[in-house]
Scaffold this motif. Structure first.
Motif, PDB file in Angstrom:
ATOM      1  N   TRP A 137      24.471  35.268  41.445  1.00 56.49           N
ATOM      2  CA  TRP A 137      25.441  34.701  40.491  1.00 56.49           C
ATOM      3  C   TRP A 137      24.737  33.603  39.716  1.00 56.49           C
ATOM      4  O   TRP A 137      24.341  32.576  40.277  1.00 56.49           O
ATOM      5  CB  TRP A 137      26.647  34.130  41.229  1.00 56.49           C
ATOM      6  CG  TRP A 137      27.566  35.171  41.786  1.00 56.49           C
ATOM      7  CD1 TRP A 137      27.753  36.441  41.312  1.00 56.49           C
ATOM      8  CD2 TRP A 137      28.438  35.034  42.915  1.00 56.49           C
ATOM      9  NE1 TRP A 137      28.692  37.102  42.078  1.00 56.49           N
ATOM     10  CE2 TRP A 137      29.121  36.267  43.062  1.00 56.49           C
ATOM     11  CE3 TRP A 137      28.699  33.994  43.796  1.00 56.49           C
ATOM     12  CZ2 TRP A 137      30.053  36.467  44.083  1.00 56.49           C
ATOM     13  CZ3 TRP A 137      29.621  34.197  44.805  1.00 56.49           C
ATOM     14  CH2 TRP A 137      30.295  35.428  44.940  1.00 56.49           C
ATOM     15  N   ALA A 224      39.411  42.692  34.961  1.00 59.38           N
ATOM     16  CA  ALA A 224      38.989  43.400  36.172  1.00 59.38           C
ATOM     17  C   ALA A 224      38.748  44.882  35.917  1.00 59.38           C
ATOM     18  O   ALA A 224      38.116  45.557  36.731  1.00 59.38           O
ATOM     19  CB  ALA A 224      40.027  43.217  37.273  1.00 59.38           C
ATOM     20  N   LEU A 229      34.239  42.123  35.749  1.00 64.59           N
ATOM     21  CA  LEU A 229      34.692  42.044  37.136  1.00 64.59           C
ATOM     22  C   LEU A 229      33.593  41.507  38.047  1.00 64.59           C
ATOM     23  O   LEU A 229      33.870  40.760  38.993  1.00 64.59           O
ATOM     24  CB  LEU A 229      35.143  43.423  37.623  1.00 64.59           C
ATOM     25  CG  LEU A 229      35.534  43.552  39.108  1.00 64.59           C
ATOM     26  CD1 LEU A 229      36.754  42.693  39.410  1.00 64.59           C
ATOM     27  CD2 LEU A 229      35.804  45.005  39.474  1.00 64.59           C
ATOM     28  N   LYS A 230      32.335  41.863  37.749  1.00 67.44           N
ATOM     29  CA  LYS A 230      31.221  41.403  38.588  1.00 67.44           C
ATOM     30  C   LYS A 230      31.169  39.882  38.666  1.00 67.44           C
ATOM     31  O   LYS A 230      30.852  39.309  39.705  1.00 67.44           O
ATOM     32  CB  LYS A 230      29.900  41.934  38.037  1.00 67.44           C
ATOM     33  CG  LYS A 230      29.749  43.449  38.085  1.00 67.44           C
ATOM     34  CD  LYS A 230      28.423  43.878  37.477  1.00 67.44           C
ATOM     35  CE  LYS A 230      28.267  45.383  37.475  1.00 67.44           C
ATOM     36  NZ  LYS A 230      26.986  45.803  36.845  1.00 67.44           N
ATOM     37  N   TYR A 233      33.999  38.050  40.891  1.00 68.31           N
ATOM     38  CA  TYR A 233      33.819  37.927  42.338  1.00 68.31           C
ATOM     39  C   TYR A 233      33.301  36.534  42.701  1.00 68.31           C
ATOM     40  O   TYR A 233      33.399  36.116  43.846  1.00 68.31           O
ATOM     41  CB  TYR A 233      32.847  38.991  42.853  1.00 68.31           C
ATOM     42  CG  TYR A 233      33.421  40.380  42.917  1.00 68.31           C
ATOM     43  CD1 TYR A 233      34.535  40.658  43.709  1.00 68.31           C
ATOM     44  CD2 TYR A 233      32.856  41.436  42.201  1.00 68.31           C
ATOM     45  CE1 TYR A 233      35.075  41.934  43.777  1.00 68.31           C
ATOM     46  CE2 TYR A 233      33.380  42.716  42.261  1.00 68.31           C
ATOM     47  CZ  TYR A 233      34.491  42.961  43.051  1.00 68.31           C
ATOM     48  OH  TYR A 233      35.019  44.227  43.110  1.00 68.31           O
ATOM     49  N   ASP A 234      32.734  35.854  41.710  1.00 70.61           N
ATOM     50  CA  ASP A 234      32.251  34.489  41.907  1.00 70.61           C
ATOM     51  C   ASP A 234      33.468  33.563  41.937  1.00 70.61           C
ATOM     52  O   ASP A 234      34.151  33.393  40.932  1.00 70.61           O
ATOM     53  CB  ASP A 234      31.322  34.124  40.747  1.00 70.61           C
ATOM     54  CG  ASP A 234      30.723  32.727  40.878  1.00 70.61           C
ATOM     55  OD1 ASP A 234      31.217  31.936  41.697  1.00 70.61           O
ATOM     56  OD2 ASP A 234      29.754  32.447  40.145  1.00 70.61           O
ATOM     57  N   LEU A 238      36.293  32.539  38.937  1.00 68.88           N
ATOM     58  CA  LEU A 238      37.704  32.911  39.062  1.00 68.88           C
ATOM     59  C   LEU A 238      38.608  31.699  38.940  1.00 68.88           C
ATOM     60  O   LEU A 238      39.763  31.812  38.507  1.00 68.88           O
ATOM     61  CB  LEU A 238      37.930  33.614  40.403  1.00 68.88           C
ATOM     62  CG  LEU A 238      39.234  34.402  40.567  1.00 68.88           C
ATOM     63  CD1 LEU A 238      39.365  35.473  39.482  1.00 68.88           C
ATOM     64  CD2 LEU A 238      39.320  35.025  41.939  1.00 68.88           C
TER      65      LEU A 238
END
Length: 279
Positions: A137, A224, A229-230, A233-234, A238
């Motif tokens: 990330w 999403a 979306l990748k 996940y962080d 979010l």
């Protein structure tokens, strides 16, 4: 504890919070699970130290030689590692949110930051040639002028990252998510961007302000459905409020970006006229 001689000491589980340990000798010491939150460790000798699971959040580790240390599972959030040497370390999965690694040396094919959490970190001018940074990330991370030649960045997310002037020649960026990233002036000669996401995806027939008109869970639900979306996940991304998130939902910027005939672009990608082809 300035200039303290702790060579070879076993400080496993110790709590040394906000202490001043500048210039101390921690060579080959055992610091497993130790808590160094906010501790001043500049110019210390930590070569060969065992830092597995250590809490180094907000610690000052400027100009420290960390080669040969074991930092698996360490927490380096908000730490300062300006000009430090981390070359050859296994930092896979390490949490380094908001860390300052400007000018640090993490070069070499043995350097592993795969899966590391580096969002909001400062890696300006950091030396990372040949390093493995797969699936990391790097959202809203500053990589201005970073040396990433031949680095493997496959599958990493760079939402809103600053890559201006970065050397990405011969790097692997396949499958990387670069929405909102600024690659102005970056060197992409010989880089592999096959499968990378450079264009902000929109539903068929949607206007350019489609996401700007959404809010709350509706916005997240629509994002999403895309490659963004990748980045979601962080947890740090979010939690971004919409005022900060929405400006990032744009195509990657390639003004003055350099590429050559060996650069591999995503299938169907139209190279913008602002990019410059050189040999």
């Amino acid at each position: 504890m300035v200039d303290a001689d702790l060579h070879g000491s076993d400080l496993s589980g110790a709590s040394v919070v906000e202490a001043d340990m500048e210039g101390s000798d921690l060579n080959n010491s055992i610091l497993v699970g130790a808590k160094f939150t906010g501790t001043f460790l500049r110019n210390t000798n930590m070569k060969g130290a065992d830092l597995r699971g250590a809490d180094l959040k907000s610690a000052i580790l400027d100009r420290v030689d960390l080669t040969e240390t074991d930092m698996r599972g360490a927490n380096l959030d908000s730490s300062s590692l300006i000009g430090s040497n981390l070359g050859g370390l296994n930092l896979s999965g390490v949490s380094m949110y908001e860390a300052n690694l400007s000018g640090a040396d993490i070069s070499g094919t043995d350097s592993n930051l795969s899966g590391a959490a580096l969002s909001f970190a400062n890696l300006s001018g950091t030396k990372l040639p040949g390093a493995s940074i797969m699936g990391a990330w790097l959202n809203l991370t500053s990589l201005e002028g970073a040396k990433l030649k031949s680095a493997n960045l496959s599958g990493s997310t760079f939402l809103g990252a600053n890559l201006t002037g970065a050397d990405l020649s011969n790097s692997k960026l396949n499958g990387a998510m670069l929405i909102g990233a600024d690659l102005s002036g970056a060197d992409l000669r010989g880089a592999d961007l096959s499968g990378a996401v450079l264009i902000m995806p929109f539903p068929n027939g949607a206007d350019s302000d489609y996401y700007q008109n959404l809010s709350g869970n509706e916005l997240i639900a629509e994002l999403a459905k895309t490659d963004v979306l990748k980045a979601l996940y962080d947890p740090e991304i979010l939690e971004l409020n919409e005022v900060r998130l929405k400006p990032l939902l744009i195509d990657a910027k390639l003004k003055g970006t350099v590429y050559d005939s060996n650069t591999k672009w995503p299938e169907g990608y139209e190279i913008p006229p602002t990019a410059v082809q050189k040999q």
